[in-house]
Design an enzyme around this catalytic site. Structure first.
Site, short mmCIF file in Angstrom:
data_model
loop_
_atom_site.label_atom_id
_atom_site.label_comp_id
_atom_site.label_asym_id
_atom_site.label_seq_id
_atom_site.Cartn_x
_atom_site.Cartn_y
_atom_site.Cartn_z
N GLU A 45 3.29 -12.88 10.64
CA GLU A 45 3.11 -13.87 9.58
C GLU A 45 4.45 -14.47 9.15
OE1 GLU A 45 0.52 -14.09 5.41
OE2 GLU A 45 1.05 -12.14 6.27
N LYS A 114 -3.80 -20.27 5.61
CA LYS A 114 -4.37 -19.00 5.15
C LYS A 114 -5.39 -19.27 4.05
CE LYS A 114 -2.81 -14.30 4.04
NZ LYS A 114 -1.62 -13.43 3.80
N CYS A 175 -3.46 -11.60 8.06
CA CYS A 175 -3.15 -10.43 7.23
C CYS A 175 -4.26 -10.07 6.25
CB CYS A 175 -1.83 -10.64 6.51
SG CYS A 175 -1.08 -9.10 5.89
N SER A 356 24.49 16.71 -4.24
CA SER A 356 24.53 17.76 -5.26
C SER A 356 24.09 19.12 -4.75
CB SER A 356 23.61 17.35 -6.42
OG SER A 356 22.25 17.40 -6.01
#
Length: 700
Positions: A45, A114, A175, A356
């Site tokens: 896309e 789309k 999509c 750490s």
């Protein structure tokens, strides 16, 4: 016989606004597709401009440069004799659309906008694009003059249409349209479309890949057909990582698929399939559309065949099994690929991490180590692009990584920032892990800096704050913890900028953060402390998943030092030690466990629960461990902490998005940061419900 078609789908590592690089990757994919015998090539896309352009979609420059790239593609000899399907933004009648452009031999065949937008979670497509609402309707689109000069066309079809070749019919999805209950492939299949394509920009989340695969398989299980799925790959310029997984399916079976995590910028998969298999499958299942159905798909005819007349000896692809990664593997691979994209595109020379010796920073270190493993493997497999990028990052054109540990020493610096409140255990854990992964490690004592800052405060105010353990108030105790945390952030950036300079090497380092998603939920970190960094690969991952990931790393990478990390209780080590031992723990400070936080986070974001509805769910979920009144206290404590600390999310380090309950204010979780922290109405409803339940229990 003329019934077997070879089609190709791609995963491309496109980058927002990188028009030159995007164009090269598109051409490379077409070249590979043709070499594999494909007559149709599908890309992801918005591949021309990059999916993540965001508000750059408003700019006319983005539209102009997209058409300039399209012009180059049309003119390239690489794109001849293959139908190319590319994505770009287009303005039609002064409305901006997210489009597919299909072209063949210097002619634009059609433009398909789309129709269903992704407008939730990480996605804001409705902010920049309008959906095409005119189902099965097509208009004329007047091409820009630069395209007219190449194609000789004034107008081309624009709208909801399909492509009819001499041997088959091809329909487009984009999509979100596949995820929607009213997917276009349903009506297209009923109208005889045999090949469906889906160009996507679908991001990685833990435990998500199978959803995509199941949707593609089910799309062709219902009514048959061939389905091509293409996806973006890599870091497009934001917090998400697009994880590829291009695939081709027929009649409910996947016959070809690409990698989910890869350092390759261009991946092309192809498959040869028999159209008669689709027709035989449909012959039993499909019925013609009735008179009351919407009108048929608008077909755009093209004088071109995907098949050839002499394909009888051409073998077809058979179903393959998809082996999904475990969540631990996904944590190892996804953030590592995202980090590499960020590093190579940022122009920096490596990473610096305050290590750490706890689960969070150790997880971040292991992800960097995993990145080095992937890089070394890619170089060993012959990837010239990865080798060139590695050489550019380390500043040595003759360098060739020999081992992940050796590469780690080149691009990864870790530092343990100790204070008088630090224990020997955490110091040794950090040192041991650094030795095993190979990072350049430093021990930095921050006491002098902390005392200097407190000296300034005392000089100005005449007061010197004390820890709670030494008789100080809560305010003093918290302020003294925060000073240590913020000093570490300042020193981390100083060493990131100048440590390579001190070693006589060029470049600077990106500072890595290591706050997990659960700590962000409650705000259990200091604003502008060492969790403030350039990027954070674990900011969307829960503590529970990170512990499982470290267990995986013990076996996968032979990092035995992690056993000590996992055995130790999580602690910030900001308060004085008791007899040399840590007395402060994270879970005691937060008032709940990390596993409880994960449940609460999912209810808050995914299930959309406020305080009262969360209480109503948790009294059932936790009934074996907690009474209703105890659940009420947990819920109220969480929402107090959440609302008091919500302001911290406005400055949170950009984090890899891995969970759908992430609290990232800047992109994913759009909620206020100034709250009435008493929640008086909501908490009263909870208290009333507890009272009713107690009264009901006493009557039984």
């Amino acid at each position: 016989m003329g019934r077997k078609v070879t089609v190709a789908s791609c995963s491309l590592n496109q980058w927002a606004l990188d028009f030159e690089g995007n164009s090269k990757r598109i051409l490379r994919s077409i070249e590979i597709a043709k070499s594999q015998g494909a007559k149709y090539r599908l890309g992801p896309e918005l591949e021309i401009c990059g999916y993540g352009c965001a508000d750059h979609f408003y700019e006319s420059d983005t539209l102009l440069h997209s058409f300039q790239v399209l012009k180059d593609l049309l003119e390239s000899p690489v794109t001849q004799d293959i139908i190319c399907d590319v994505g770009m933004p287009i303005m039609h009648h002064n409305v901006r659309y997210n489009c597919r452009v299909l072209f063949l031999n210097r002619k634009v065949l059609l433009i398909r906008p789309k129709m269903l937008m992704a407008n939730h979670g990480n996605y804001r497509e409705m902010r920049w694009f309008s959906p095409w609402r005119q189902i099965r309707q097509v208009e004329e689109y007047f091409l820009p003059r630069m395209i007219q000069e190449v194609t000789g066309q004034d107008t081309v079809p624009f709208g909801d249409c399909v492509l009819s070749t001499k041997d088959t019919c091809i329909g487009t999805e984009m999509c979100e349209e596949m995820w929607n209950p009213d997917s276009p492939h349903t009506y297209m299949g009923l109208d005889g479309v045999e090949i469906f394509t889906n160009s996507s920009a679908s991001h990685h989340e833990l435990r998500k890949a199978d959803q995509r695969v199941n949707l593609v398989k089910s799309a062709t299980t219902k009514s048959g057909g061939i389905y091509l799925y293409a996806n973006q790959r890599g870091c497009d310029g934001d917090r998400v990582y697009y994880d590829g997984c291009a695939m081709i399916a027929i009649n409910g079976d996947v016959v070809a698929h690409g990698a989910q995590f890869s350092l390759d910028d261009v991946e092309v998969i192809s498959a040869t399939l028999d159209l008669e298999d689709v027709r035989s499958y449909r012959g039993e299942l499909c019925q013609p559309q009735m008179g009351n159905e919407p009108k048929p798909c608008h077909r755009i005819k093209v004088d071109f065949s995907l098949s050839s007349c002499d394909d009888i000896y051409l073998p077809t692809h058979q179903p393959v099994e998809w082996l999904f990664h475990t969540p631990e593997e996904e944590i190892s691979l996804g953030p590592a690929c995202w980090l590499w994209d960020y590093l190579r595109r940022s122009g920096q020379a490596g990473f610096l991490l305050p290590l750490s010796g706890g689960v969070d920073s150790s997880s971040t270190a292991c992800i960097v180590h995993s990145m080095c493993v992937l890089l070394c493997q890619a170089v060993e497999d012959g990837s010239r692009e990865v080798l060139q990028d590695v050489r550019r990052v380390v500043g040595d054109e003759s360098y060739r990584p020999q081992h992940p540990r050796e590469l780690c020493g080149r691009i990864f610096t870790t530092c343990y920032m100790s204070s008088e409140n630090s224990s020997e255990d955490t110091c040794s854990r950090a040192k041991n892990l650094a030795n095993q992964i190979g990072s350049t490690h430093m021990n930095i004592n921050i006491d002098m800096a902390v005392k200097g800052i407190l000296g300034i405060f005392s000089l100005v105010t005449g007061h010197r704050p004390q820890f709670r353990a030494h008789g100080g108030s809560h305010r003093e105790n918290l302020a003294l913890q925060n000073v240590q945390a913020r000093v570490r952030m300042v020193l981390a950036y100083l060493f990131a900028q100048l440590s390579l300079w001190a070693r006589g090497r060029p470049g600077g380092l990106l500072v890595l953060g290591s706050a997990n998603v659960d700590e962000s939920l409650t705000g259990y970190f200091t604003k502008y402390d060492c969790s403030s960094a350039d990027i954070n690969p674990i900011g969307g991952i829960s503590k529970t998943d990170l512990k499982s990931f470290l267990l995986y790393c013990v076996e996968q990478f032979q990092l035995s030092a992690l056993r000590g990390v996992l055995a130790a209780p999580p602690t910030a080590e900001l308060e004085p030690l008791t007899d040399g031992q840590v007395s402060q723990t994270d879970e005691a400070d937060m008032g709940m466990t990390y596993s409880e936080l994960s449940v609460i986070g999912r209810l808050r974001k995914i299930a959309k629960c406020g305080p009262f509805s969360m209480f109503c769910k948790l009294i059932h979920m936790w009934k074996d461990a907690l009474s209703p009144s105890e659940v009420a206290q947990k819920v109220k404590h969480f929402f107090r902490m959440y609302s008091v600390n919500r302001h911290k999310m406005t400055t949170v380090t950009p984090s890899y998005h891995a969970e759908s309950y992430g609290p990232d204010d800047n992109r994913f979780d759009l909620r206020p940061f100034l709250y009435n922290t008493r929640w008086s109405w909501q908490f009263r409803c909870i208290d009333n419900q507890v009272s009713d339940m107690s009264a009901g229990a006493s009557k039984q």
